[in-house]
Design a protein around this motif. Structure first.
Motif, mmCIF file in Angstrom:
data_model
loop_
_atom_site.group_PDB
_atom_site.id
_atom_site.type_symbol
_atom_site.label_atom_id
_atom_site.label_comp_id
_atom_site.label_asym_id
_atom_site.label_seq_id
_atom_site.Cartn_x
_atom_site.Cartn_y
_atom_site.Cartn_z
ATOM 1 N N VAL A 125 1.065 -1.196 0.073
ATOM 2 C CA VAL A 125 0.360 -0.014 -0.256
ATOM 3 C C VAL A 125 0.506 1.009 -0.125
ATOM 4 N N THR A 126 0.966 2.281 -0.987
ATOM 5 C CA THR A 126 1.439 3.467 -0.818
ATOM 6 C C THR A 126 0.606 4.353 -1.764
ATOM 7 N N ASN A 127 0.881 5.674 -1.914
ATOM 8 C CA ASN A 127 0.521 6.646 -2.603
ATOM 9 C C ASN A 127 0.452 6.914 -4.004
ATOM 10 N N ALA A 128 -0.893 7.420 -3.938
ATOM 11 C CA ALA A 128 -0.969 7.320 -5.765
ATOM 12 C C ALA A 128 -0.245 8.917 -6.166
ATOM 13 N N MET A 129 0.069 9.185 -6.981
ATOM 14 C CA MET A 129 0.841 9.603 -7.589
ATOM 15 C C MET A 129 -0.179 11.367 -7.086
ATOM 16 N N SER A 130 -0.756 11.218 -7.213
ATOM 17 C CA SER A 130 -1.961 13.163 -6.844
ATOM 18 C C SER A 130 -2.017 12.949 -5.803
ATOM 19 N N THR A 131 -1.710 11.666 -4.736
ATOM 20 C CA THR A 131 -2.194 12.266 -3.405
ATOM 21 C C THR A 131 -0.586 12.068 -2.832
ATOM 22 N N SER A 132 0.382 12.158 -3.041
ATOM 23 C CA SER A 132 2.022 11.879 -2.635
ATOM 24 C C SER A 132 1.707 13.269 -1.924
ATOM 25 N N ASP A 133 2.684 13.992 -1.095
ATOM 26 C CA ASP A 133 3.410 15.231 -1.158
ATOM 27 C C ASP A 133 4.856 14.546 -1.805
ATOM 28 N N GLU A 134 5.565 14.347 -2.572
ATOM 29 C CA GLU A 134 6.582 14.279 -3.373
ATOM 30 C C GLU A 134 6.401 13.062 -4.031
ATOM 31 N N PRO A 135 5.481 13.901 -5.333
ATOM 32 C CA PRO A 135 4.813 12.690 -6.832
ATOM 33 C C PRO A 135 6.565 12.643 -7.383
ATOM 34 N N ILE A 136 6.996 12.806 -7.565
ATOM 35 C CA ILE A 136 8.064 13.093 -8.422
ATOM 36 C C ILE A 136 9.097 11.236 -7.512
ATOM 37 N N VAL A 137 8.265 10.734 -6.729
ATOM 38 C CA VAL A 137 9.393 9.751 -5.945
ATOM 39 C C VAL A 137 8.400 8.114 -6.580
ATOM 40 N N ASN A 138 6.895 9.377 -7.282
ATOM 41 C CA ASN A 138 6.207 7.774 -7.632
ATOM 42 C C ASN A 138 6.403 7.491 -9.102
ATOM 43 N N VAL A 139 7.501 8.260 -10.085
ATOM 44 C CA VAL A 139 8.258 8.166 -10.739
ATOM 45 C C VAL A 139 8.892 7.401 -10.955
ATOM 46 N N GLY A 140 9.817 7.217 -9.852
ATOM 47 C CA GLY A 140 10.786 5.860 -9.531
ATOM 48 C C GLY A 140 10.215 5.069 -9.091
ATOM 49 N N TYR A 141 8.659 4.765 -8.606
ATOM 50 C CA TYR A 141 8.056 3.584 -8.606
ATOM 51 C C TYR A 141 7.108 2.910 -9.545
ATOM 52 N N GLN A 142 6.310 4.009 -10.488
ATOM 53 C CA GLN A 142 6.395 3.803 -11.443
ATOM 54 C C GLN A 142 7.243 2.442 -12.319
ATOM 55 N N ARG A 143 8.351 2.826 -12.346
ATOM 56 C CA ARG A 143 9.903 2.111 -12.830
ATOM 57 C C ARG A 143 9.487 0.297 -12.507
ATOM 58 N N TYR A 144 8.841 -0.027 -11.265
ATOM 59 C CA TYR A 144 8.934 -0.936 -10.837
ATOM 60 C C TYR A 144 7.223 -1.882 -11.266
ATOM 61 N N ARG A 145 6.535 -0.216 -11.360
ATOM 62 C CA ARG A 145 5.069 -0.897 -11.582
ATOM 63 C C ARG A 145 4.454 -2.951 -11.821
ATOM 64 N N GLU A 146 4.919 -2.668 -13.246
ATOM 65 C CA GLU A 146 4.670 -3.086 -14.187
ATOM 66 C C GLU A 146 5.386 -4.698 -14.078
ATOM 67 N N GLN A 147 6.294 -4.818 -13.080
ATOM 68 C CA GLN A 147 7.291 -5.850 -12.972
ATOM 69 C C GLN A 147 7.045 -6.499 -11.588
#
Length: 532
Positions: free
Chosen positions: A371-393
């Motif tokens: 369980v983590t934050n959606a990009m729109s919810t995070s106070d650090e949305p740039i972190v979600n770009v790093g998370y996206q790198r692994y999401r499909e895998q």
């Protein structure tokens, strides 16, 4: 872990990363050569109501007692109660102390405690002290108060631009921060978890609040937490406040100005104790103290913390081995899972090694939910770009991913009531192994927690505690979240959520425009993953 202010520092420092490390590496300013007095935690004080409460709560000898505090009002009540009832010692170690109602309430109660004769030791990371520096300088003029800073800025302390210049010129050192969060009173009771000392961590901000988790601790673990505090307090990475900044005036003038700031009703809204029992049907700590008994779940547990030298980049201070980090011990616990792993992490960037550890678990048939934050919810949305790198895998491995969303949480009456109509963000850092081992503390699942910041955590062996917390977060029936899934054709991901009107499926990042995604992607090009 942080707020938008740290994002600004990260992005600026990252954009200038090559220049800062190559051109300016010789410009680092020396740390003050300041003598510091070694001090140690005081033993539990006889006559302390907090000691009496811990002793009367039925914690078996050799074990610790825990009570989860998922609700912000109860977490704040616990801290204010410890501050007001302490008779002997208060040891606070925090990443952030806010220039707001909660921050001023904490400083006011620390002053009041010191005036009662309580020894106060306040240890803060120096990243966010600019806005409260005048209050800290005043607070340290009171007898019985000592304030120390972890990895301090050495010039430009009074302005954001000055600190930013210091940050870039000494980036290699100042990129490392103390992220620990520990609160110990009279050597008898402690609070450990994810909350900093600011409004948004206790659901008192009008704009955005964090959903977080602490545990109240009594028994065997408290001396261990005190030893960890002492290790930091007396370390080479910590400096007395007076060694890096001089008080600008007479103590009496500073104390009068401080009293105005922390007592003015216009600046300090009233903080009342909760009237109702908490989500588990138990009273707030202030009432439990009056009743003479605090509910605790007895369990065996350990406290672990990174060495303070993890943040030291001086040549004669080699970095500790990865095996000595909180992250390594967290991973080692996850690898012992037999049936289930549930991870809550507001910033989730597992890296290639983290993905492989989760793959090992899936290959053993272990169910894994994150369980983590959606990009729109995070106070650090740039972190979600790093998370996206692994999401499909991760999804192809069978890991279940859930993202907290402001839109989805608005469909959950319980969440909306808890958030008071404000925007909600996940900040709790916890993991559960086989519904038996509970890990809670300050660590995020990202490379910054692994390699840059210092962290603290507790590992608790208790099916009862695991059930209490998982039920509080409705982990078996997540609501207010999107589940991220592979699209039916396998080409990308989609977000699904259930509400009374039925299932909602989205094929684009929820609540984020194409332009916002593009801007974040551009920024991500300049940010190494270990800085996220």
């Amino acid at each position: 872990m942080s707020s938008w202010r740290l994002w600004g520092l990260r992005f600026f420092a990252s954009a200038a990363w090559v220049a800062a490390t190559i051109v300016m590496s010789g410009c680092a300013t020396p740390l003050p050569n300041a003598p510091r007095e070694t001090s140690r935690a005081l033993p539990p004080a006889s006559g302390s109501p907090l000691v009496a409460l811990a002793e009367s709560s039925g914690i078996p000898s050799g074990q610790s007692g825990f009570w989860p505090i998922p609700q912000g009002a109860y977490a704040l009540d616990a801290r204010l109660t410890l501050l007001r009832e302490a008779t002997h010692s208060l040891d606070l170690q925090y990443y952030l102390l806010g220039n707001d109602g909660v921050g001023r309430a904490v400083m006011r109660e620390l002053r009041n405690a010191a005036m009662r004769g309580v020894r106060v030791r306040l240890l803060l990371d120096d990243l966010y002290t600019q806005d409260i520096e005048s209050d800290l300088l005043a607070l340290q003029t009171f007898a019985n108060v000592e304030i120390r800073l972890f990895n301090p800025f050495t010039f430009g302390r009074q302005s954001a631009s000055g600190r930013l210049l210091n940050f870039v010129s000494d980036f290699r050192r100042l990129n490392h921060r103390m992220h620990n969060k520990t609160f110990i009173a009279d050597g008898a009771l402690a609070v450990v978890g994810g909350r900093n000392l600011a409004d948004e961590y206790f659901l008192r901000s009008k704009d955005a609040n964090f959903l977080d988790m602490d545990v109240l601790v009594g028994g065997q673990l408290v001396p261990e937490l005190s030893s960890i505090f002492d290790r930091y307090w007396n370390s080479d990475q910590v400096f007395p406040l007076h060694a890096v900044d001089a008080a600008p005036g007479a103590a009496s003038d500073l104390q009068r100005a401080f009293a105005h700031r922390v007592e003015d009703p216009a600046l300090n809204p009233v903080i009342s104790a909760p009237e109702e029992p908490d989500a588990m049907g138990r009273p707030p700590l202030s009432r439990a103290l009056r009743q003479g008994r605090q509910p605790f779940v007895p369990a065996r547990a350990i406290a672990v913390a990174d060495l303070p030298s993890k943040a030291d980049t001086r040549d004669h201070h080699p970095a500790p081995a990865f095996e000595d980090t909180v992250t390594h011990r967290y991973i080692d616990t996850l690898r012992r899972a037999q049936s289930e792993i549930v991870i809550f992490s507001p910033y989730f960037v597992p890296g290639h090694k983290g993905v492989e550890y989760l793959r090992e678990a899936r290959d053993r048939g272990v169910e894994v939910r994150v369980v983590t934050n959606a990009m729109s919810t995070s106070d650090e949305p740039i972190v979600n770009v790093g998370y996206q790198r692994y999401r499909e895998q991760l999804l192809r491995m069978g890991v279940q991913l859930y993202e907290l969303s402001a839109t989805r949480s608005a469909t959950d009456p319980a969440l909306m009531q808890a958030l008071g109509g404000s925007r909600g963000r996940l900040h709790a850092k916890m993991a559960f192994v086989d519904r038996r081992i509970v890990m809670v503390g300050s660590m995020n699942v990202d490379l910054r927690s692994a390699y840059s910041n210092t962290e603290i955590g507790v590992g608790i062996d208790s099916p009862e505690l695991a059930k209490l917390i998982l039920d509080a977060y409705r982990a078996d029936n997540f609501s207010g979240v999107y589940q991220v899934q592979l699209k039916p054709d396998g080409g990308g991901v989609q977000w699904s959520g259930h509400d009374p009107q039925g299932e909602q499926v989205l094929v684009d990042e929820p609540e984020v425009s194409v332009i916002q995604r593009f801007k974040l992607w551009l920024q991500f090009l300049f940010v190494p993953e270990d800085l996220l």
